[in-house]
Motif scaffolding. Sequence first.
Motif, PDB file in Angstrom:
ATOM      1  N   PRO A 129     -18.401 -25.667 -31.575  1.00 19.81           N
ATOM      2  CA  PRO A 129     -18.137 -25.157 -32.925  1.00 19.81           C
ATOM      3  C   PRO A 129     -17.518 -23.766 -32.883  1.00 19.81           C
ATOM      4  O   PRO A 129     -17.696 -23.002 -31.951  1.00 19.81           O
ATOM      5  N   GLU A 130     -16.791 -23.485 -33.961  1.00 20.39           N
ATOM      6  CA  GLU A 130     -15.937 -22.305 -33.970  1.00 20.39           C
ATOM      7  C   GLU A 130     -16.701 -21.004 -33.855  1.00 20.39           C
ATOM      8  O   GLU A 130     -16.253 -20.056 -33.243  1.00 20.39           O
ATOM      9  N   ASP A 131     -17.866 -20.965 -34.472  1.00 22.34           N
ATOM     10  CA  ASP A 131     -18.537 -19.674 -34.601  1.00 22.34           C
ATOM     11  C   ASP A 131     -19.538 -19.437 -33.483  1.00 22.34           C
ATOM     12  O   ASP A 131     -20.523 -18.727 -33.656  1.00 22.34           O
ATOM     13  N   VAL A 132     -19.249 -20.015 -32.350  1.00 17.73           N
ATOM     14  CA  VAL A 132     -20.160 -19.798 -31.233  1.00 17.73           C
ATOM     15  C   VAL A 132     -19.952 -18.400 -30.687  1.00 17.73           C
ATOM     16  O   VAL A 132     -18.833 -17.904 -30.620  1.00 17.73           O
ATOM     17  N   ASP A 133     -21.035 -17.779 -30.304  1.00 16.51           N
ATOM     18  CA  ASP A 133     -20.963 -16.446 -29.702  1.00 16.51           C
ATOM     19  C   ASP A 133     -20.025 -16.423 -28.508  1.00 16.51           C
ATOM     20  O   ASP A 133     -19.993 -17.354 -27.724  1.00 16.51           O
ATOM     21  N   TRP A 134     -19.320 -15.312 -28.373  1.00 20.33           N
ATOM     22  CA  TRP A 134     -18.445 -15.208 -27.197  1.00 20.33           C
ATOM     23  C   TRP A 134     -19.221 -15.257 -25.899  1.00 20.33           C
ATOM     24  O   TRP A 134     -18.710 -15.679 -24.878  1.00 20.33           O
ATOM     25  N   THR A 135     -20.482 -14.852 -25.955  1.00 20.42           N
ATOM     26  CA  THR A 135     -21.260 -14.812 -24.710  1.00 20.42           C
ATOM     27  C   THR A 135     -21.522 -16.199 -24.141  1.00 20.42           C
ATOM     28  O   THR A 135     -21.905 -16.330 -22.987  1.00 20.42           O
ATOM     29  N   HIS A 136     -21.327 -17.216 -24.964  1.00 20.99           N
ATOM     30  CA  HIS A 136     -21.482 -18.554 -24.404  1.00 20.99           C
ATOM     31  C   HIS A 136     -20.272 -18.956 -23.596  1.00 20.99           C
ATOM     32  O   HIS A 136     -20.362 -19.638 -22.589  1.00 20.99           O
ATOM     33  N   LYS A 137     -19.134 -18.527 -24.077  1.00 23.71           N
ATOM     34  CA  LYS A 137     -17.908 -18.996 -23.434  1.00 23.71           C
ATOM     35  C   LYS A 137     -17.440 -18.056 -22.337  1.00 23.71           C
ATOM     36  O   LYS A 137     -16.994 -18.498 -21.299  1.00 23.71           O
ATOM     37  N   LEU A 138     -17.520 -16.767 -22.601  1.00 20.80           N
ATOM     38  CA  LEU A 138     -17.079 -15.763 -21.623  1.00 20.80           C
ATOM     39  C   LEU A 138     -15.650 -15.976 -21.172  1.00 20.80           C
ATOM     40  O   LEU A 138     -15.316 -15.812 -20.018  1.00 20.80           O
TER      41      LEU A 138
END
Lengths: 316, 294
Positions: free
Chosen positions: B66-75
């Motif tokens: 989903p779009e609003d996932v924290d950046w820390t998940h994706k890095l």
Amino acid sequence: MGKKRKHSETEAAAPVKNDDSAPERPKRTLLGWKDKKEDAEETKAASVFRNKEKVLVTCSRRISFRYRHLMLNIVSLLPHCKKDSKVEAKSSKGETLNELVELKGSSSCLFFECRKHKDLYMWMVKSPSGPSVKFLVNAVHTMEELKLTGNHLKGSRPLLTFSSNFDKDVHWKLLKEMLTQVFGIPKEHRKSKPYHDHVFAFSIVDDHIWFRNYQISVPHNEADKVARGGLDKMTLVEVGPRFCLNPIKIFGSSFGGPTLYENPFYVSPNQIRALEKRNKAGKFAKKIKAKTRRKMHELSNPLEPDEFVDMWKDDE
Amino acid sequence: MSFEDDFVEDDEMNMIDDEVASDSEAESLSDSDSDNEITEKLAEPTKTAVYNRDGLLDKLQDISWPEDVDWTHKLTVDIEQGQAVDVNDDLAREMAFYTQALEGTRQAFGKLQEMGLPFLRPSDYYAEMVKSDTHMEKVKSKLLYEKKQMEETEERRKARDNKKMAKEVQSQKMKERAKQKKDEIESVKKWRKQRQQSGFSEKGAGDLDLEFGNGKSFQRGGGKKRPGVSPGDRSGGKGKPTSRMNNKKREFRDSKFGHGGRKGLSKQNTAETTNDFKGGFRGGKAGGNKRQKK
């Protein structure tokens, strides 16, 4: 064939498809779907997101040592993966692998297939209905090479850097998404380590995806701040492994399905070898042709008789 | 369509070759009568290559988070690529990857610093690393070895240069000495002449206005010294350099394979063993064999 699907897996798969249509998407959590609390938590939807990615890593039989080491290196890089035993190379590979993936409850799979003991193909597959990509792997350097001197924590979450040409086209975007999900370690995974001390670099050069893994070394004192100017003294040391992926085809479902993309520039290594052999074989034919050509040329343009031929004939 | 089909289809399609591993020469398979010309054609003839953009987009929507996932998940960080890098130029290519990674880390660290999350490993945090300690030892020894090689070549080069210089200096000195000798002889002759001319008058021996050098001539060997040669060196500094070189090799081989020597010398009597009545190694295997025989 009893398919042992975990209950959470099916529910995990189902709402993914409804992503664009359903505005109130029940978020994946460790315990299942919190549908009832959805209204209250809608504003905090993002915080409930948990990356439950699990990768299954297997290979085919008759894989050579270098590729096996590459696979083992990747297993050590991804703590959210599970290594499985070798898969028999039969024609029903797709189904066997699909079953295996479901059995292990993984959400994606990296399958290394070695053909003719020379070529390595890598399948990256999102299960259960996700797209799958087949790559040809080149330029493999494993972590055991002594020239790659870096080292990092086992299981620390990497920073992923992509070059900007991943956004140029749709298939690259899809590949970028898949790479992020497979190679990015889930945030609070139990085997992951806290700090970020290495970085992956994916770049597209010449329509190939190049992978590099670097260790970050920064002079620092505290864990959450870099000394001013410290960022300039940051150096990267290569850890490895290194490889280069050449996408061949993208399929609609796991290990098969309708072809969504074919790489027009791809030539299979068998073809390349055949071409080279043919070139070599052509040498002899070319020589013969050249000889006959020369003969014809000589016949059609006879040389004038040399005036000096008889000069010494009488001098015996 | 199973994934075996790609081999069949590759034969049908005229595709060019952009493989990194092979040379970039290709021949369209339908031109069997052409002389094998080396051409690089575009992918235009392979318009049969499937490119289902909508399907791809659909799948992308399916799998993406989903779009609003924290950046820390994706890095993830996206880096602008400056200019097209030539694939075959190894150094430039690696530099490009390196700069991309470096830029990415800088940006990511900036973000992490803003968020206040710990991201740097403290020096006292010990945990399992992805390469074992023994492996890192090997890496270290290889690096040291390379460094030593470089240093040795440097030293050898310097020694060669120094030798050249020394030779020049020495030749200069020899010339000087010869000149000095000549001068001395000349001066003695002059003195004799003077005396002759002045009629052998006994003015006293102190009238010698000669210089006998610096007293060096009274030393043994005439004051000759050869630097670099110790007085006890009977080879005169001209010993074979190879004998010195092979010692290193010999030492290494000795340490690995044991010390050589003539066969069968190990059990012969030496000065120590003849007087050694009760001591020494007894029993052990010898005793065991006797027991087994019975």
